[in-house]
Scaffold this motif. Structure first.
Motif, mmCIF file in Angstrom:
data_model
loop_
_atom_site.group_PDB
_atom_site.id
_atom_site.type_symbol
_atom_site.label_atom_id
_atom_site.label_comp_id
_atom_site.label_asym_id
_atom_site.label_seq_id
_atom_site.Cartn_x
_atom_site.Cartn_y
_atom_site.Cartn_z
ATOM 1 N N ASN A 186 -9.903 10.568 3.946
ATOM 2 C CA ASN A 186 -10.265 9.456 4.827
ATOM 3 C C ASN A 186 -11.738 9.063 4.715
ATOM 4 O O ASN A 186 -12.449 8.986 5.726
ATOM 5 N N TYR A 202 0.848 -1.197 0.000
ATOM 6 C CA TYR A 202 0.000 0.000 0.000
ATOM 7 C C TYR A 202 0.880 1.242 0.000
ATOM 8 O O TYR A 202 1.788 1.371 0.813
ATOM 9 N N GLN A 203 0.619 2.135 -0.948
ATOM 10 C CA GLN A 203 1.423 3.348 -1.049
ATOM 11 C C GLN A 203 0.648 4.574 -0.595
ATOM 12 O O GLN A 203 1.112 5.693 -0.760
ATOM 13 N N GLY A 204 -0.554 4.347 -0.087
ATOM 14 C CA GLY A 204 -1.271 5.456 0.527
ATOM 15 C C GLY A 204 -2.348 6.075 -0.349
ATOM 16 O O GLY A 204 -2.691 5.586 -1.424
ATOM 17 N N ASP A 205 -2.811 7.173 0.169
ATOM 18 C CA ASP A 205 -3.943 7.917 -0.386
ATOM 19 C C ASP A 205 -3.597 8.439 -1.783
ATOM 20 O O ASP A 205 -2.608 9.137 -1.962
ATOM 21 N N ARG A 236 -5.945 14.504 4.948
ATOM 22 C CA ARG A 236 -6.475 13.325 4.261
ATOM 23 C C ARG A 236 -8.006 13.398 4.232
ATOM 24 O O ARG A 236 -8.631 13.819 5.200
ATOM 25 N N VAL A 263 1.080 17.094 2.771
ATOM 26 C CA VAL A 263 1.743 16.223 3.734
ATOM 27 C C VAL A 263 0.760 15.684 4.785
ATOM 28 O O VAL A 263 0.806 14.510 5.138
ATOM 29 N N HIS A 272 -12.510 4.810 -1.892
ATOM 30 C CA HIS A 272 -11.276 5.528 -1.608
ATOM 31 C C HIS A 272 -10.307 5.319 -2.763
ATOM 32 O O HIS A 272 -10.078 4.195 -3.199
#
Lengths: 419, 98
Positions: B46, B18-21, B44, B41, B51
């Motif tokens: 969320n 998982y590399q994030g949002d 989010r 930075v 998503h």
């Protein structure tokens, strides 16, 4: 309301335990309150209790979407500790630890706080040095900490594999003797009863569906049981903070929701009398008073509001358990469950006024909220009553990210899944 | 959880990192817009629902993928390569999902 004493236990036992009264009322919500607290978990209930006890604010409602304690306070692994590196965290969690030490007396409710110790295992000399640094930081602030050698650790936990053949040999550990565990449900019930008998309305099955506003100012909430007005609205919904903030029109927060799984085995005879954590991966375990081994590991690591996890973490946690305790290979797992954590951008919580006028926010506990319950409620109540933080929670503001004052105990940066 | 990699087909989630949002947009590196960097930075969305996120098939073809996954059900409704997935750095729009 039922008071617990040697006499009341004996008297009720002789009468077949038929005369116990419910520990809290089931009131219908009133049209308005001085303070509404959204979230009937440990932190929300503790906040209500300290608002009433410390600040004399008793016209308070705690609104809980499900039944009391059905969220994270009933889903954690019950560990309590204050072994942090950074001063803001150490002071806050040590304040919490001191409150735990008197909590059963304070609440007249046995929260089964057991100072069985918490041992962090080190597997490399570098990691051991790092623990020495943390232990020294703790002792500078008056928190107990001691380094342990492998031989001492083996005496404490005979089942632990400390041999040089272990996948990750143990080179030492950092022990906090005053750390331990507490009965998580009893914490919720004890605070609920304490708040209730000081006049707080605990309203279960009452889902908040929106906020009442007067311009920017929050003046109450809409709920599944009607509109409720309040001078102050406090939010303590760890895990669901993103969702509840969306209801208030706040689109982004320095938070991601992630799921954390926990596990319990079938009951065993006394096997381990401390909390132990594995420093090479992420694994922690203790034994409950019923005999089950209670353990967990990492969060699943991707955004989730599902109160369930996925198999890869189950697999990983089991393999870490067996790396430490090969003798548990044939012990059966009884249950697993998942709780949703507010992972903040620096791994530290947020206890703050705002983000809207009339609103107060308590969130971002990552997966360490349970140990903070008493101090979280105490400082949040202070913040709500006085409209300013106590010294203990002054560093834990929402705007600390914006101001460059993050409290990043693990040094992982703005990477929630790594905290 | 299975993720259907466009190269490799359906694979277990353990092959992926998982590399994030995926909603975050990195400001121009020379930009000194403090608010934009701060938002990139720390802020989010969320969401409780679909998503937009980035995964890498690190145990397979190593491609970076843009995945739309429901955070309540883990259901995956879209997988595409990040490279060439023009204009999808913004969060998913209704027409994207159709």
């Amino acid at each position: 309301m039922a008071e617990y004493s040697a006499f009341s236990l004996l008297a009720n036992a002789l009468k077949g335990n038929k005369d116990w009264k419910p520990a809290w009322r089931k009131p219908d919500p009133k049209a308005s309150y001085d303070v509404i607290i959204i979230g009937g978990g440990g932190h929300g209930l503790a906040t209500a209790y300290y608002l009433a006890k410390e600040h004399g604010i008793t016209n308070v409602a705690v609104l809980e979407k499900g039944w009391l304690g059905s969220g994270n306070v009933g889903r954690n692994t019950t560990a309590v500790r204050s072994n942090y590196l950074l001063p803001a965290n150490t002071r806050f969690y040590e304040h919490s630890m001191k409150m735990w030490e008197n909590l059963s007396h304070e609440l007249n409710y046995n929260v089964m706080f057991s100072q069985r110790g918490c041992l962090n295992l080190a597997h490399t000399p570098t990691q051991f040095d790092d623990y020495a640094r943390r232990g020294n930081a703790m002792r500078h602030l008056g928190v107990d900490a001691e380094l342990m050698t492998p031989a001492e650790i083996k005496r404490l936990i005979p089942a632990l594999d400390i041999s040089s053949e272990a996948r990750f040999p143990v080179v030492g550990g950092l022990m906090q003797r005053r750390a331990g565990t507490a009965r998580h449900d009893a914490v919720a019930w004890g605070y609920a009863r304490g708040a209730d008998r000081r006049g707080v309305d605990i309203v279960e099955n009452c889902e908040v569906t929106g906020f009442l506003r007067d311009g920017d100012r929050v003046t109450g909430v809409t709920t599944s049981r009607g509109d409720i007005r309040a001078k102050k609205v406090a939010v303590a919904v760890a895990g669901s903070t993103g969702r509840v903030m969306h209801l208030a029109g706040i689109e982004t927060m320095p938070i991601e929701s992630h799921v954390l799984q926990a596990f319990v085995t079938e009951s065993l005879k006394p096997f381990i009398d401390t909390v132990v954590t594995f420093g090479m991966g992420h694994f922690y375990m203790s034994q409950s008073d019923k005999g089950g081994l209670v353990y967990g590991g990492d969060i699943d690591g991707y955004n989730s509001y599902a109160q369930r996890g996925n198999l890869p973490i189950v697999d990983e946690v089991m393999s870490e358990m067996l790396a430490l305790f090969p003798g548990l290979a044939r012990v059966r797992m009884l249950r697993s469950w998942g709780g949703v954590c507010d992972m903040s951008m620096d791994g530290s919580p947020i206890i703050t006024t705002g983000p809207l006028p009339g609103m107060y926010l308590n969130c971002g506990w990552c997966y360490g909220g349970f140990k903070a319950t008493p101090a979280s409620g105490w400082t949040f109540a202070w913040t709500i009553a006085k409209d300013e933080p106590h010294d203990f929670n002054a560093p834990f503001t929402l705007d600390r990210f914006h101001r460059g004052l993050v409290i990043d105990d693990k040094g992982q940066g703005a990477n929630p899944r790594l905290h | 959880m299975l993720i259907t990699c466009p190269y490799c087909g359906p694979r277990d989630v353990i092959e992926f990192t998982y590399q994030g949002d995926g909603n975050r947009e990195r400001p121009d590196p020379v930009s000194q817009n403090f608010e934009a960097w701060n938002a990139y930075v720390y802020d989010r969305l969320n969401p409780a629902g679909d998503h937009n996120e980035i995964w890498q098939h690190s145990g397979g073809c190593r491609a970076h993928l843009r995945v739309v996954r429901n955070t309540l059900t883990h259901e995956i409704s879209r997988v595409a390569f990040v490279r060439g997935d023009h204009g999808s750095a913004a969060r998913p729009k209704a027409e994207d999902e159709a």
